[in-house]
Motif scaffolding. Structure first.
Motif, short mmCIF file in Angstrom:
data_model
loop_
_atom_site.label_atom_id
_atom_site.label_comp_id
_atom_site.label_asym_id
_atom_site.label_seq_id
_atom_site.Cartn_x
_atom_site.Cartn_y
_atom_site.Cartn_z
N LEU A 21 0.60 -1.16 0.14
CA LEU A 21 0.54 -0.56 0.25
C LEU A 21 0.59 1.39 0.04
O LEU A 21 0.52 2.03 -0.70
CB LEU A 21 -0.69 -0.24 1.11
CG LEU A 21 -2.18 -0.75 1.01
CD1 LEU A 21 -2.87 -0.76 2.10
CD2 LEU A 21 -2.92 -0.78 0.10
N ASN A 24 2.10 1.49 -3.29
CA ASN A 24 1.76 2.49 -4.09
C ASN A 24 1.30 4.04 -4.15
O ASN A 24 1.12 4.40 -5.21
CB ASN A 24 0.28 1.24 -4.08
CG ASN A 24 -0.07 0.05 -4.61
OD1 ASN A 24 1.25 0.05 -5.89
ND2 ASN A 24 -0.30 -0.33 -4.10
N HIS A 25 0.79 4.09 -3.09
CA HIS A 25 0.84 5.72 -2.22
C HIS A 25 2.03 6.48 -2.84
O HIS A 25 1.83 7.40 -3.54
CB HIS A 25 0.77 5.71 -1.09
CG HIS A 25 0.50 7.04 -0.76
ND1 HIS A 25 -0.84 7.68 -0.29
CD2 HIS A 25 1.33 8.09 -0.04
CE1 HIS A 25 -0.88 8.60 -0.63
NE2 HIS A 25 0.45 9.21 0.25
N GLU A 28 1.83 6.71 -6.54
CA GLU A 28 1.05 7.93 -6.13
C GLU A 28 1.48 9.54 -7.03
O GLU A 28 1.24 10.39 -7.27
CB GLU A 28 -0.23 7.74 -6.12
CG GLU A 28 -1.20 6.58 -6.27
CD GLU A 28 -1.87 5.92 -5.61
OE1 GLU A 28 -2.08 6.46 -4.70
OE2 GLU A 28 -2.83 4.73 -6.11
N GLN A 29 2.19 9.63 -5.34
CA GLN A 29 3.17 11.18 -5.70
C GLN A 29 4.14 11.12 -6.37
O GLN A 29 4.81 12.27 -5.64
CB GLN A 29 3.52 10.73 -4.22
CG GLN A 29 2.00 10.94 -2.69
CD GLN A 29 0.60 11.49 -3.93
OE1 GLN A 29 1.09 12.68 -3.17
NE2 GLN A 29 -0.52 11.07 -3.15
#
Length: 71
Positions: A21, A24-25, A28-29
């Motif tokens: 997780l 993935n975060h 995304e950033q």
């Protein structure tokens, strides 16, 4: 922080999930170096019998490496 606390608590399944997780975060950033680090940690914790999960993590890490210009 959840990855670290799961590691300290020796809860590998949770640590693996939180690392994925977090990867993935980070992706995304556009924090691709962090994404690589989290995906690599998750990969270290994937049992060999979970090949589909391993492939998913490898592809995510490869994409982050690509964005960093590392091939």
């Amino acid at each position: 922080a959840l990855v670290h606390h799961s590691h300290l608590g020796e809860d590998q399944p949770r640590e693996r999930r939180y690392a994925e997780l977090a990867g993935n975060h980070a992706a995304e950033q556009f924090a691709n170096a962090d994404a690589v680090r989290y995906f690599s940690r998750a990969l270290d914790l994937v049992p060999e019998s979970a090949r589909a999960e391993c492939v998913t993590l490898l592809l995510a890490r490869e994409h982050a490496y690509h964005l960093l210009g590392n091939r």
